[in-house]
Design a protein around this motif. Structure first.
Motif, PDB file in Angstrom:
ATOM      1  N   ILE A  19       0.860  -1.193   0.000  1.00  0.00           N
ATOM      2  CA  ILE A  19       0.000   0.000   0.000  1.00  0.00           C
ATOM      3  C   ILE A  19       0.889   1.233   0.000  1.00  0.00           C
ATOM      4  CG2 ILE A  19      -1.767   1.265   1.281  1.00  0.00           C
ATOM      5  CD1 ILE A  19      -2.545  -1.513   2.520  1.00  0.00           C
ATOM      6  N   LEU A  20       0.556   2.195  -0.848  1.00  0.00           N
ATOM      7  CA  LEU A  20       1.316   3.434  -0.969  1.00  0.00           C
ATOM      8  C   LEU A  20       0.534   4.586  -0.360  1.00  0.00           C
ATOM      9  CD1 LEU A  20       3.866   4.808  -2.225  1.00  0.00           C
ATOM     10  CD2 LEU A  20       2.507   5.146  -4.307  1.00  0.00           C
ATOM     11  N   ASP A  21       1.231   5.440   0.348  1.00  0.00           N
ATOM     12  CA  ASP A  21       0.621   6.591   1.011  1.00  0.00           C
ATOM     13  C   ASP A  21       0.132   7.617  -0.021  1.00  0.00           C
ATOM     14  OD1 ASP A  21      -0.206   8.212   3.056  1.00  0.00           O
ATOM     15  OD2 ASP A  21       1.797   8.810   3.714  1.00  0.00           O
ATOM     16  N   ASN A  22      -0.532   8.661   0.468  1.00  0.00           N
ATOM     17  CA  ASN A  22      -0.971   9.769  -0.372  1.00  0.00           C
ATOM     18  C   ASN A  22       0.178  10.748  -0.618  1.00  0.00           C
ATOM     19  OD1 ASN A  22      -3.692   8.872  -0.494  1.00  0.00           O
ATOM     20  ND2 ASN A  22      -4.036   9.700   1.564  1.00  0.00           N
ATOM     21  N   VAL A  23       0.046  11.544  -1.660  1.00  0.00           N
ATOM     22  CA  VAL A  23       1.054  12.551  -2.001  1.00  0.00           C
ATOM     23  C   VAL A  23       0.918  13.751  -1.075  1.00  0.00           C
ATOM     24  CG1 VAL A  23       1.850  14.114  -3.804  1.00  0.00           C
ATOM     25  CG2 VAL A  23       1.110  11.800  -4.400  1.00  0.00           C
ATOM     26  N   HIS A  24       2.050  14.213  -0.528  1.00  0.00           N
ATOM     27  CA  HIS A  24       2.085  15.397   0.330  1.00  0.00           C
ATOM     28  C   HIS A  24       2.722  16.562  -0.433  1.00  0.00           C
ATOM     29  CE1 HIS A  24       1.675  13.256   4.504  1.00  0.00           C
ATOM     30  NE2 HIS A  24       0.874  12.724   3.592  1.00  0.00           N
ATOM     31  N   ALA A  25       2.874  17.682   0.245  1.00  0.00           N
ATOM     32  CA  ALA A  25       3.449  18.880  -0.365  1.00  0.00           C
ATOM     33  C   ALA A  25       4.850  18.605  -0.904  1.00  0.00           C
ATOM     34  CB  ALA A  25       3.499  20.013   0.647  1.00  0.00           C
ATOM     35  N   ASN A  26       5.141  19.155  -2.079  1.00  0.00           N
ATOM     36  CA  ASN A  26       6.443  19.054  -2.748  1.00  0.00           C
ATOM     37  C   ASN A  26       6.784  17.632  -3.176  1.00  0.00           C
ATOM     38  OD1 ASN A  26       7.044  21.873  -2.423  1.00  0.00           O
ATOM     39  ND2 ASN A  26       7.496  21.427  -0.273  1.00  0.00           N
ATOM     40  N   GLU A  27       5.781  16.764  -3.229  1.00  0.00           N
ATOM     41  CA  GLU A  27       6.009  15.383  -3.628  1.00  0.00           C
ATOM     42  C   GLU A  27       5.348  15.074  -4.975  1.00  0.00           C
ATOM     43  OE1 GLU A  27       6.486  13.109   0.683  1.00  0.00           O
ATOM     44  OE2 GLU A  27       4.558  13.011  -0.384  1.00  0.00           O
ATOM     45  N   VAL A  28       5.807  13.990  -5.581  1.00  0.00           N
ATOM     46  CA  VAL A  28       5.305  13.560  -6.878  1.00  0.00           C
ATOM     47  C   VAL A  28       5.095  12.050  -6.839  1.00  0.00           C
ATOM     48  CG1 VAL A  28       5.763  13.465  -9.357  1.00  0.00           C
ATOM     49  CG2 VAL A  28       6.608  15.412  -8.016  1.00  0.00           C
ATOM     50  N   LYS A  29       3.936  11.616  -7.308  1.00  0.00           N
ATOM     51  CA  LYS A  29       3.684  10.183  -7.460  1.00  0.00           C
ATOM     52  C   LYS A  29       4.086   9.785  -8.870  1.00  0.00           C
ATOM     53  CE  LYS A  29       0.049   6.639  -7.138  1.00  0.00           C
ATOM     54  NZ  LYS A  29      -1.398   6.402  -6.898  1.00  0.00           N
ATOM     55  N   LYS A 119       6.989   6.868   6.672  1.00  0.00           N
ATOM     56  CA  LYS A 119       7.250   5.760   5.764  1.00  0.00           C
ATOM     57  C   LYS A 119       6.065   5.639   4.822  1.00  0.00           C
ATOM     58  CE  LYS A 119      10.614   3.180   8.444  1.00  0.00           C
ATOM     59  NZ  LYS A 119      11.096   1.846   8.887  1.00  0.00           N
ATOM     60  N   ILE A 120       6.357   5.692   3.527  1.00  0.00           N
ATOM     61  CA  ILE A 120       5.286   5.807   2.531  1.00  0.00           C
ATOM     62  C   ILE A 120       4.719   4.459   2.086  1.00  0.00           C
ATOM     63  CG2 ILE A 120       6.164   8.013   1.692  1.00  0.00           C
ATOM     64  CD1 ILE A 120       7.298   6.493  -0.743  1.00  0.00           C
ATOM     65  N   PHE A 121       5.402   3.354   2.401  1.00  0.00           N
ATOM     66  CA  PHE A 121       4.926   2.026   2.022  1.00  0.00           C
ATOM     67  C   PHE A 121       4.538   1.223   3.254  1.00  0.00           C
ATOM     68  CE2 PHE A 121       8.107   3.098  -1.275  1.00  0.00           C
ATOM     69  CZ  PHE A 121       7.385   2.874  -2.443  1.00  0.00           C
ATOM     70  N   GLU A 122       3.546   0.342   3.097  1.00  0.00           N
ATOM     71  CA  GLU A 122       3.278  -0.658   4.124  1.00  0.00           C
ATOM     72  C   GLU A 122       2.792  -1.939   3.447  1.00  0.00           C
ATOM     73  OE1 GLU A 122      -1.090  -0.144   5.952  1.00  0.00           O
ATOM     74  OE2 GLU A 122       0.231   1.553   6.414  1.00  0.00           O
ATOM     75  N   ASP A 123       3.029  -3.071   4.119  1.00  0.00           N
ATOM     76  CA  ASP A 123       2.603  -4.343   3.535  1.00  0.00           C
ATOM     77  C   ASP A 123       1.148  -4.636   3.877  1.00  0.00           C
ATOM     78  OD1 ASP A 123       2.509  -5.382   6.138  1.00  0.00           O
ATOM     79  OD2 ASP A 123       4.416  -6.439   5.957  1.00  0.00           O
TER      80      ASP A 123
END
Length: 369
Positions: A19-29, A119-123
């Motif tokens: 599972i991938l987190d949501n995009v925050h400020a100054n970030e790019v998916k 941490k942007i990933f989780e299992d």
């Protein structure tokens, strides 16, 4: 989405749903199209360098922008991008054009978290997974900071360009930015993997002579000569010190680079130097070597210089490498072998054995240009 997880040190990659987190400020998916595999990934996997397991490695990603967060104004959905190392962009090193010595480089690239510490990933069981280089490109999608990104032409083939983010950048930049040789000066390059071959091509562009490649694989040495090496030495059955003395009329070379990180090889790379010369060890390794300051360095005015990530500004240097490639001067694409993402463990094995110089994993088989 799928990702290749390392659960413990010295274990194989396991491809699982994450599972991938949501995009925050100054970030790019970014949707990863392809990614190179680098020796640094292997160094972490086997414990040669620290990593907070479990986690997702990969740091030579190439992909397409899926979403941009607040504050990102120069990228949009659909842009083609390469991913490289992270840097803060606001410390004195970054502001002076030296992002590889960013004051926050280690925490951003090896700390296992995003810029804001999460941490942007989780299992699937809810366990948080560490990332690498603020990138973790062994995944179908990732979230990176804007500073990780190099935008490339919409018609560029991302399957070829991904490896420019680390290995080829490190090797070429060590020559262009770290050592800065002049035409006619000699250089010896130990290890003819991706980093060493990139250094050979850069040395040819600069006009170094001689350009001496040292390895234990004849096939790699033949490849190195096609890329620009003027001489090759198989150190399994030849003495590099003796042969380099012969090639240089006992003057030694002005520069040497070690890409292997192996103690006796690093010592030999130091010993082939002439007077007033520089040795650059660039491998990610836990091995060390002994040096007598006066005998090995002072008496002949020799230097040992660390060069991280080619001392490059990626957004400038990668663009230049692409241009050199178009001109036929930097043929890194000849070193690539493609693997399906599911073949990641085979790709790592082939890289370790010397069978493949630069493995590239294809994550999106439907991609075309």
């Amino acid at each position: 989405m799928k990702a290749a997880i390392l659960k413990e040190k010295n274990t194989p990659y396991e491809i699982e749903e994450v599972i991938l987190d949501n995009v925050h400020a100054n970030e790019v998916k970014v949707k990863i199209i392809a990614t190179g595999m680098c020796h640094s990934d292997e160094a972490l996997r086997i414990g040669e360098a620290p990593f907070d397991f479990p986690g997702i490695l990969g740091h030579e990603g190439a992909g397409v922008v899926e979403e941009v967060g607040p504050g990102v104004t120069d990228l949009k959905k659909g842009d083609q991008v390469l991913l490289t190392h992270a840097h803060c962009g606001h410390c004195s090193a970054c502001l002076s054009g030296n992002p590889t010595i960013c004051e926050h480089w280690y925490e951003l690239n090896a700390g296992g978290t995003a810029f804001d510490g999460r941490k942007i990933f989780e299992d699937q069981n809810g366990n948080k997974l560490s990332n690498f280089y603020n990138q973790s490109s062994f995944s179908e999608y990732t979230i990176v900071h804007r500073n990780n990104i190099v935008k490339v032409d919409s018609k560029a083939d991302l399957r070829i360009l991904g490896p420019l983010g680390c290995g080829f950048l490190t090797g070429s930049g060590t020559v262009f930015n770290g050592l800065k040789p002049k035409a006619g000066e000699g250089i010896a390059i130990f290890g003819t993997g991706a980093v060493g071959d990139a250094a050979i091509m850069a040395a040819k562009i600069v006009g170094c002579h001689p350009i001496i490649a040292i390895d234990i694989h004849d096939s790699r040495l033949e490849e190195a000569q096609m890329l620009g090496a003027t001489h090759s030495i198989n150190s399994k059955d030849q003495d590099p010190v003796e042969l380099i003395d012969e090639i240089t009329q006992e003057k030694g070379v002005k520069y040497s680079i070690d890409t292997t990180g192996i103690t006796p090889v690093m010592e030999t790379a130091r010993d082939v130097l002439g007077k007033n010369s520089i040795f650059a060890p660039v491998a990610v390794t836990s091995q060390t070597f002994e040096t007598s300051p006066f005998q090995d360095l002072v008496s002949s005015q020799k230097s040992i210089k660390g060069v991280l990530m080619g001392d490059a500004v990626p957004q400038l240097s990668i663009t230049q490498l692409i241009e050199y490639n178009k001109q036929g001067l930097f043929d890194f694409d000849k070193l690539i072998k493609y693997y399906d993402f599911e073949e990641i463990n085979q790709a790592a094995e082939d890289s370790n054995s010397g069978k493949t110089v630069k493995p590239v994993l294809i994550l999106d088989k439907s991609y075309s240009i």
